[in-house]
Design a protein around this motif. Structure first.
Motif, short mmCIF file in Angstrom:
data_model
loop_
_atom_site.label_atom_id
_atom_site.label_comp_id
_atom_site.label_asym_id
_atom_site.label_seq_id
_atom_site.Cartn_x
_atom_site.Cartn_y
_atom_site.Cartn_z
N TYR A 85 79.89 16.70 76.90
CA TYR A 85 80.03 16.08 75.64
C TYR A 85 79.02 17.05 74.67
O TYR A 85 77.91 17.66 75.13
N ASP A 86 79.22 16.91 73.38
CA ASP A 86 78.20 17.30 72.40
C ASP A 86 77.50 16.13 71.97
O ASP A 86 78.21 14.86 71.78
N ALA A 87 76.06 16.08 71.65
CA ALA A 87 75.56 14.90 70.97
C ALA A 87 74.68 15.36 69.74
O ALA A 87 74.42 16.40 69.76
N ALA A 88 74.61 14.51 68.90
CA ALA A 88 73.82 14.61 67.67
C ALA A 88 73.03 13.32 67.46
O ALA A 88 73.33 12.28 67.79
N LEU A 89 71.78 13.61 66.93
CA LEU A 89 70.84 12.24 66.46
C LEU A 89 70.66 12.38 65.02
O LEU A 89 70.01 13.40 64.64
N TRP A 90 70.57 11.16 64.35
CA TRP A 90 70.22 11.35 62.86
C TRP A 90 68.87 10.38 62.87
O TRP A 90 69.02 9.27 63.57
N ALA A 91 68.16 10.77 62.19
CA ALA A 91 66.83 9.74 61.97
C ALA A 91 66.09 10.36 60.74
O ALA A 91 66.55 11.10 60.22
N ARG A 92 64.76 9.38 60.41
CA ARG A 92 64.19 9.82 59.23
C ARG A 92 63.25 10.69 59.38
O ARG A 92 62.79 11.21 58.31
N ALA A 93 62.77 11.23 60.60
CA ALA A 93 62.04 12.20 60.96
C ALA A 93 62.11 12.61 62.48
O ALA A 93 62.66 12.01 63.18
N PRO A 94 61.98 14.12 62.33
CA PRO A 94 62.11 14.60 63.84
C PRO A 94 60.91 14.25 64.73
O PRO A 94 60.05 13.73 64.41
N GLY A 95 61.17 14.99 66.07
CA GLY A 95 60.20 14.65 66.87
C GLY A 95 59.97 13.42 67.62
O GLY A 95 60.87 12.47 67.49
N VAL A 134 70.70 7.24 64.70
CA VAL A 134 71.91 7.04 65.18
C VAL A 134 72.20 8.18 66.23
O VAL A 134 71.76 9.34 65.87
N LEU A 135 72.79 8.09 67.36
CA LEU A 135 73.28 8.82 68.16
C LEU A 135 74.91 8.93 68.22
O LEU A 135 75.36 7.91 68.42
N SER A 136 75.21 10.20 68.08
CA SER A 136 76.71 10.32 68.07
C SER A 136 77.06 11.28 69.21
O SER A 136 76.34 12.38 69.54
N ILE A 137 78.19 10.89 70.18
CA ILE A 137 78.59 11.76 71.24
C ILE A 137 80.04 11.99 71.06
O ILE A 137 80.44 10.98 70.99
N ARG A 138 80.48 13.31 71.04
CA ARG A 138 81.85 13.65 71.07
C ARG A 138 82.22 14.36 72.67
O ARG A 138 81.50 15.11 73.03
#
Length: 205
Positions: free
Chosen positions: A76-86, A95-99
């Motif tokens: 799968y591919d995954a991506a993370l959305w947040a207000r700050a990195p690290g 938010v974690l999204s997995i394709r």
């Protein structure tokens, strides 16, 4: 003197059919290219936020993405959305999204999730059994190309979507924490993927 070479003559009808086939080639190639572009756009947008989630999570931005492979096969591919990195990414809602690159049943997704929770130290089997029932509603079976998205609100719970359709809301902070820890805890099985999701590679440069 050798006899002249005679090429077989084509009838006007055969010549016309040949020209028609040749004329159709650009259209066929154009259709193939259009399909490729649509597939590329689908891949780009597959890891986007569901519309209803994007409207309610102002301030979140993609901080990292990566892929998971096993024995060379893409899972799968995954991506993370947040207000700050690290490391600060998980302090607030994220938010974690997995394709997924291949089909996985709901039962298998739940089983793998519970196994990883056990590996991270949770040994209360009655709690895991209760959580398994909740996760079965949140994590439906997926086909190749499907996307599962989870919103984690630390201290409150989590909500889940399958290809933009809401599947479940879990009002259980401990379950939500344990689930997202599978990818984001420093003890995760896939530390390289965690680093990419959290944007740690860019942060440490």
């Amino acid at each position: 003197m050798s006899a002249p070479i005679c090429l077989p003559a084509r009838s006007p009808r055969r010549l016309q059919r040949s020209f028609e086939r040749f004329a159709r080639l650009p259209r066929a190639l154009g259709a193939v290219l259009a399909c490729c572009m649509l597939l590329a756009l689908e891949t780009v947008h597959a890891l986007g936020l569901p519309p209803q989630l994007a409207a309610s999570t102002a301030g979140l931005r993609e901080v990292g993405r990566g892929e998971l492979r096993w024995l060379g096969f893409k899972l799968y591919d995954a991506a993370l959305w947040a207000r700050a990195p690290g490391e600060q990414a998980t302090a607030d809602e994220h938010v974690l999204s997995i394709r997924y690159a291949r089909a996985v049943t709901s039962a298998r997704l739940v089983e793998l999730s519970l196994d990883e929770m056990r590996r991270l130290g949770l040994a209360d089997e009655p709690t895991l059994a209760r959580w398994g029932e909740a996760l079965a509603a949140a994590l439906p079976s997926v086909a190749a190309g499907d996307t599962l998205t989870g919103l984690h609100r630390p201290g409150q719970g989590a909500a889940f979507w399958h290809d933009g359709r809401a599947t479940a809301e879990l009002d259980d902070p401990a379950l939500a924490q344990a689930f997202f820890a599978i990818w984001l805890d420093e003890r995760t099985r896939e530390p390289a993927l965690r680093a990419r999701l959290l944007g740690l590679e860019e942060v440490t440069r």
